[in-house]
Design a protein around this motif. Sequence first.
Motif: not given
Length: 172
Positions: A148-169, A141-146
């Motif tokens: 794509g490309g050569d990025t390292t796969l890692e779990a991050n706690v998403w900032p509240a604004e980013r989570a809110r923006s996605l859920l608002a969709r 809960p509250g974790d996100g991951a991006d």
Amino acid sequence: MKTFCYAAALVALFSMGLVVPAQAQVPPNCTVEPATDPDRELLRCAFGLLIEIEAAAALEITGEVSPDAPTAMDLNSGAAFIEVEPGAARPQIRTPHAIAAVRGTVYVVDVTETTTSVFVVEGEVTVSKVDDQSEAIVLGPGDGADVGGDTTLEANVWPAERARSLLARFGR
């Protein structure tokens, strides 16, 4: 293999009681209904799966489909809000960049041309790169991951604004 593609026209045809085209088959024990504010479509299944998909998103059921649930879905663009009852169907959501494996949860998958973002509202989701499934992470809960490309796969706690923006969709 059955294929299920969401489109605004499909929802209009389905809700008017017209015949759904063969290439847009709804899985057994499921219904499709429109939702508004914002516009999206809901796939609601008796086996404990609810998927809300943005009107412009592309989702196909590509795995085996039975009355018990599809095994895999491909989300090629746009975002989907997925709610899975614990112990219910657990299809994989595959994108061009990542695979999200459900463990009974509520989460969002958002696909752009270069990146797939996965955000967990509740429960757990395992995420791996499509081309390297050995490198998997578990999001809570509250974790996100991006992914794509050569990025390292890692779990991050998403900032509240980013989570809110996605859920608002999805009107949340």
